[in-house]
Design a protein around this motif. Structure first.
Motif, PDB file in Angstrom:
ATOM      1  N   LYS A  74       9.149 -65.293  23.949  1.00 36.98           N
ATOM      2  CA  LYS A  74       9.427 -66.536  23.234  1.00 36.98           C
ATOM      3  C   LYS A  74       9.774 -66.332  21.770  1.00 36.98           C
ATOM      4  N   VAL A  75      10.158 -65.083  21.389  1.00 34.94           N
ATOM      5  CA  VAL A  75      10.557 -64.802  20.015  1.00 34.94           C
ATOM      6  C   VAL A  75      11.924 -64.110  20.027  1.00 34.94           C
ATOM      7  N   GLU A 108      10.508 -70.083  21.367  1.00 36.12           N
ATOM      8  CA  GLU A 108       9.898 -71.067  20.484  1.00 36.12           C
ATOM      9  C   GLU A 108      10.075 -70.692  19.015  1.00 36.12           C
ATOM     10  N   THR A 133      12.752 -75.181  18.613  1.00 30.21           N
ATOM     11  CA  THR A 133      12.525 -73.815  18.156  1.00 30.21           C
ATOM     12  C   THR A 133      12.334 -73.792  16.643  1.00 30.21           C
ATOM     13  N   LEU A 185       3.305 -68.945  17.214  1.00 28.89           N
ATOM     14  CA  LEU A 185       3.076 -69.047  18.659  1.00 28.89           C
ATOM     15  C   LEU A 185       1.609 -69.356  18.939  1.00 28.89           C
ATOM     16  N   ARG A 189       0.902 -72.907  18.165  1.00 28.92           N
ATOM     17  CA  ARG A 189       1.459 -73.775  19.201  1.00 28.92           C
ATOM     18  C   ARG A 189       0.633 -73.715  20.474  1.00 28.92           C
ATOM     19  N   ASP A 190       0.132 -72.505  20.815  1.00 29.47           N
ATOM     20  CA  ASP A 190      -0.705 -72.375  22.010  1.00 29.47           C
ATOM     21  C   ASP A 190      -1.997 -73.162  21.835  1.00 29.47           C
TER      22      ASP A 190
END
Length: 407
Positions: free
Chosen positions: A280-281, A312, A344, A386, A389-390
């Protein structure tokens, strides 16, 4: 004493009037011949054209103007006999002046008949076309030596003349094209439009160079089509304005342009690679000057990769960009905004002190775009984003499980 004619006019006066009219004709030599081809009357233009005075010519056979070879062959007698038998005759051939100089003449020979239908004489006119024939020969030579297919078209849109290159390019014999409409060389799907273009050009002819940004195609005799470049030029002639079309096969040029465009696209893709560095990066190292075309490809490539990987976080590394001006900053900002619409977060890395000062001096506002000096710092920030966000997602999941009451 000469008797007057039925209308009361003096025949001698009428004859003098006729001779005056003949002498007034300056571009044609007019010669009156007897029934055997001997010169009876000799106009002033005939004297000027041939060098023979009237008293030198009258009474001599008209063959005095023919070449020695033609006199031996009896060509003058044959021409007289053809006119006596078939009526008016037209020729083009060599004639000889008094000093022996040859000139090319366009000749008409018309029989004069009496009341009983018998031939009482002839009227022969000569026009010196040496210079025009020389110019025409030169024109034809230039036409044949042209590197492009040359097509000359009349005002009615019909082909008047083509060169050998036209035959080679379109696959026609020369005689197959003369007199046909120019649209025979145009694919059928373009013909209706071409009629309008042709009419517009004929009403206001002007020079039009090749490469006029028109998508043009030619039609060969075998039905195959090919891209063309065409230049047009008006040609003024005594018969009116003709149009000279120079036609070039553009197949090779079009293929070269397409190949170069593909190469440019490949280079752009290589110069703006989107790399997945972590789950996701994404990382986008930007190298060199960022113009509008590159910026567009950069944004498209990044958004496609985001859609594929559900990334993301996107890191835009500008350490390879030599200068940041207003235009470059605007391109970067648009890329960041497009990525944000897809959910993003964008991080800029490689920001040097002089670049930061320059952006402040220019008054460039990058909004709330996060920035780090090195790619390593940007990666650490990406992992933190990340994690945040998690955590937010886990909290939201628990809230939903508890009916929206949280813990």
């Amino acid at each position: 004493m000469t008797a007057p004619s039925e209308d009361g006019r003096d025949p001698q006066a009428s004859l003098r009037d006729l001779e005056a009219m003949l002498d007034a004709v300056t571009d044609h030599a007019v010669i009156k011949l007897g029934p055997s081809g001997e010169v009876v009357r000799w106009s002033r233009t005939a004297q000027a054209m041939t060098g023979y005075a009237g008293h030198e010519a009258v009474g001599r056979p008209v063959s005095v103007l023919h070449t020695e070879e033609e006199r031996r062959a009896g060509l003058a007698e044959q021409e007289l006999e053809a006119a006596r038998r078939e009526g008016r005759q037209e020729y083009q051939g060599w004639r000889v002046r008094k000093g022996g100089e040859r000139f090319l003449a366009r000749v008409t020979l018309t029989p004069v008949r009496g009341e009983n239908g018998s031939v009482t004489g002839f009227v022969e006119t000569l026009r010196d076309v040496t210079e025009s024939a020389r110019a025409e020969s030169l024109f034809h030579g230039l036409l044949q030596s042209a590197p492009d297919a040359m097509v000359i078209v009349g005002q009615d849109g019909r082909i008047v003349l083509v060169n050998e290159q036209t035959e080679d390019l379109f696959g026609y014999e020369r005689g197959e094209l003369a007199g046909r409409e120019i649209e025979v060389l145009v694919p059928s799907r373009f013909r209706d439009r071409h009629f309008g273009h042709r009419a517009g050009y004929t009403s206001a002819p002007r020079r039009r160079a090749m490469g006029s940004e028109l998508e043009l195609y030619g039609l060969r005799r075998d039905g195959s089509e090919f891209p063309t470049e065409i230049s047009l030029s008006p040609l003024q002639t005594p018969e009116g304005t003709l149009v000279v079309a120079a036609i070039r096969d553009a197949t090779e040029r079009r293929e070269t342009e397409q190949r170069l465009q593909r190469q440019r696209d490949e280079i752009l893709e290589l110069s703006t690679p989107v790399i997945q560095v972590w789950d996701k990066v994404l990382a986008l190292p930007i190298i060199g000057t960022l113009d509008t075309l590159r910026a567009t490809r950069l944004t498209e490539g990044l958004l496609e990769k985001i859609a594929q990987t559900q990334a993301e976080v996107a890191i835009l590394d500008i350490s390879g960009v030599p200068t940041i001006d207003t235009q470059v900053a605007q391109h970067l900002l648009k890329t960041v905004q497009a990525a944000a619409l897809m959910g993003t977060v964008s991080i800029m890395s490689g920001m040097r002190p002089e670049t930061a000062q320059s952006m402040v001096h220019l008054g460039i506002d990058m909004g709330r775009l996060r920035s780090r000096s090195t790619l390593q710092d940007a990666l650490q920030l990406a992992l933190k984003v990340l994690a945040e966000r998690d955590g937010t997602a886990e909290t939201a999941a628990r809230a939903l499980a508890n009916g929206g009451r949280g813990e």
